[in-house]
Design an enzyme around this catalytic site. Sequence first.
Site, PDB file in Angstrom:
ATOM      1  N   LYS A   1      10.093   0.118   5.709  1.00  0.00           N
ATOM      2  CA  LYS A   1      10.420  -1.097   4.908  1.00  0.00           C
ATOM      3  C   LYS A   1      10.535   0.478   3.863  1.00  0.00           C
ATOM      4  CE  LYS A   1      10.666  -5.109   6.745  1.00  0.00           C
ATOM      5  NZ  LYS A   1      11.885  -5.855   6.018  1.00  0.00           N
TER       6      LYS A   1
ATOM      7  N   SER B   1       7.924  -5.224   1.743  1.00  0.00           N
ATOM      8  CA  SER B   1       7.178  -6.080   2.364  1.00  0.00           C
ATOM      9  C   SER B   1       5.834  -5.175   1.845  1.00  0.00           C
ATOM     10  CB  SER B   1       6.035  -6.096   4.487  1.00  0.00           C
ATOM     11  OG  SER B   1       5.018  -5.787   4.345  1.00  0.00           O
TER      12      SER B   1
ATOM     13  N   TYR C   1       7.401   0.304  11.573  1.00  0.00           N
ATOM     14  CA  TYR C   1       7.388  -0.865  10.663  1.00  0.00           C
ATOM     15  C   TYR C   1       7.493  -1.201   9.495  1.00  0.00           C
ATOM     16  CZ  TYR C   1       7.837  -5.173   8.502  1.00  0.00           C
ATOM     17  OH  TYR C   1       7.759  -5.813   7.550  1.00  0.00           O
TER      18      TYR C   1
ATOM     19  N   ASP D   1      -5.711  -2.455  11.180  1.00  0.00           N
ATOM     20  CA  ASP D   1      -5.754  -3.596   9.781  1.00  0.00           C
ATOM     21  C   ASP D   1      -5.975  -3.052   8.682  1.00  0.00           C
ATOM     22  OD1 ASP D   1      -4.797  -5.197  11.282  1.00  0.00           O
ATOM     23  OD2 ASP D   1      -5.991  -6.154  12.003  1.00  0.00           O
TER      24      ASP D   1
ATOM     25  N   PHE E   1       3.646 -10.708   0.424  1.00  0.00           N
ATOM     26  CA  PHE E   1       2.653 -10.578   0.817  1.00  0.00           C
ATOM     27  C   PHE E   1       2.172 -11.034   2.039  1.00  0.00           C
ATOM     28  CE2 PHE E   1       1.764  -8.200  -2.645  1.00  0.00           C
ATOM     29  CZ  PHE E   1       0.696  -7.309  -2.185  1.00  0.00           C
TER      30      PHE E   1
END
Length: 338
Positions: free
Chosen positions: A154, A125, A150, A299, A179
Amino acid sequence: MKILVTGGLGFIGSHTVVELQNEGYEVVIIDDCSNSSEDVLDGIVAITGKKPLFEKLDLKEKDKVVDFFKRHHDIEGVIHFAASKAVGESVEKPLLYYENNIGTLVYILNELSKKAQANFIFSSSCTVYGQADELPITENAPVKTAESPYGNTKQMGEEIIADTCRVTKGLQAISLRYFNPMGAHPSVEIGELPKGVPQNLVPFITQTGIGLRKELSVFGDDYPTPDGTCIRDYIHVVDLAKAHVVALQRLLNRANESNYEVYNLGTGKGSSVLEVINSFEKVSGNKLNYKIVDRRQGDVISAYADTTKANNVLGWKAKSTLDEAMKSAWDWEQKIRN
């Protein structure tokens, strides 16, 4: 050739199974159906005319993984999607994510390491980059401290694969850093089926558009972007699925330059949250009920791919536009609700 697809009933997994079968591969799916449904098999058959082998199996059970590879000793390649993927949930339940995303990867690599030759594609990711220092993001961008468990799984997953490849001559691996996948197969036989409240923007938009959700929350409109909303690189899931087949063929044909490679998969174009909403309104002809709310913690402001490496080295390029991907997502939403 027999290819194992873990998590093959999931969103990206099922579309990849379709592309593999269309290319003539024999596919075996492992899925525990914790975030998917066996009904997806019907959709795969409807598109390809072929039913893949399916084993309902929990990869967290090491003895069952060992047994699977004993029974299927002729597997030529593995595409590993099976993982938990909700950022918010990972913050609340970190141990669940480490067990499910890291433990299962280790068990599979354990079995592949026993083979004289093994080919492995890892579903990674763009979260590994965090808030990148430069845009668009190349594969050489620094991997930042993860924003969530999470994201950390990755990063750790990639490190585990790289370490294993370093000492396992027969293991060839590629990590694909996606993406933002969206859309559905043009046949509308398979698509994104989130369980519960969607964690991704596009299914939340389509569910709001069809009346399943009251309104969409747009988290912040005061970011340093042209319209103040966050920017992401949205890629059609079929384009993404095709990239997995191309990457696998690179390993099968021994065209790879090293036994561990990394590629970004995106369109190379960033779209803001408001642009994605505008796309939905354009293709559906419906106004979307949304409101601007406070920013959401964690974010990233803006993230879109530099796809030069995938374009030139893999010979793969995303073809679908945002509107085309959105139209397929809306067609799928209408089908499953009606």
